[in-house]
Design an enzyme around this catalytic site. Sequence first.
Site, PDB file in Angstrom:
ATOM      1  N   SER A 246       0.847  -1.201   0.000  1.00  0.00           N
ATOM      2  CA  SER A 246       0.000   0.000   0.000  1.00  0.00           C
ATOM      3  C   SER A 246       0.877   1.244   0.000  1.00  0.00           C
ATOM      4  CB  SER A 246      -0.943  -0.038   1.207  1.00  0.00           C
ATOM      5  OG  SER A 246      -1.929   0.957   1.092  1.00  0.00           O
ATOM      6  N   ASN A 247       0.337   2.384   0.387  1.00  0.00           N
ATOM      7  CA  ASN A 247       1.105   3.628   0.431  1.00  0.00           C
ATOM      8  C   ASN A 247       0.587   4.499   1.571  1.00  0.00           C
ATOM      9  OD1 ASN A 247      -1.062   5.466  -0.644  1.00  0.00           O
ATOM     10  ND2 ASN A 247      -0.894   4.030  -2.359  1.00  0.00           N
ATOM     11  N   HIS A 248       1.205   5.662   1.771  1.00  0.00           N
ATOM     12  CA  HIS A 248       0.914   6.499   2.944  1.00  0.00           C
ATOM     13  C   HIS A 248      -0.236   7.472   2.743  1.00  0.00           C
ATOM     14  CE1 HIS A 248       4.155   5.123   5.433  1.00  0.00           C
ATOM     15  NE2 HIS A 248       5.023   5.299   4.458  1.00  0.00           N
TER      16      HIS A 248
END
Length: 222
Positions: free
Chosen positions: A33-35
């Site tokens: 995923s990502n932030h």
Amino acid sequence: LSECFSSGLLSGLDVVITAGPTREAIDPVRYISNHSSGKMGYALAQACAEAGARTRLISGPTRLSCPANVERIDVVSAQDMLEAALACKADIFIGAAAVADYRPETIAAQKIKKQGSDSASTTLTLVQNPDIIATIAAGTHKPFMVGFAAETENIVDYARNKLIKKRLDLVIANDVSRHDIGFNSDDNAVTLISAASEEYLEPRSKYQLALELVRRIAIAYR
Ligand code: CTP
Ligand code: CA
């Protein structure tokens, strides 16, 4: 600004917004995923609802609560997000999600075990996810299309390429190399790009920025 909103700048219109990150499963306990916090997309949804639009928010996993008068559709992966987007009729479509560009080629049915100490590295094969906004823009009933561009260099050039390649009407370019604003922060500054113009909008809260962006989106749509 508040006058425009009380006059229902977007009343009678269907707005669909994607927001937040996507999660791409590796196995039952792991994902890529990502932030992305989802804050910009949620602020846009709030502003659209306040402007009188029927607002649907297709959201990846976030810690945010759904703004008033917004219908939230919860999704996890990019594939789920695309399916939800294809199922919604939209006059205006805003892609604010940080969609994972790739997903693991296969999702292991069982938790992947660590290899023995003789194999110090491992590889994961990734395949490209569908581009959600490009897919919606290529459909038969093309909504007015607004995309984001997250860039760390050549911001305006790269963003303009996305406008053309994905057949968007507006691109909101975000300089994600700046630590004072953007990805996970409460404030943001962007450059709003159309085929004919570009304009830098100074740093402000994501909600204040959303009000300004929605005002400009409504003007460009009409
Ligand atoms: N986007 C999308 N589906 C994807 C990837 C991106 O809908 N699979 C949308 C994002 O929501 C955003 C825009 O496309 O509105 C640009 O996303 P960005 O990550 O900046 O661009 P990419 O086209 O993925 O290119 P790159 O990451 O290589 O810069
Ligand atoms: Ca990307």
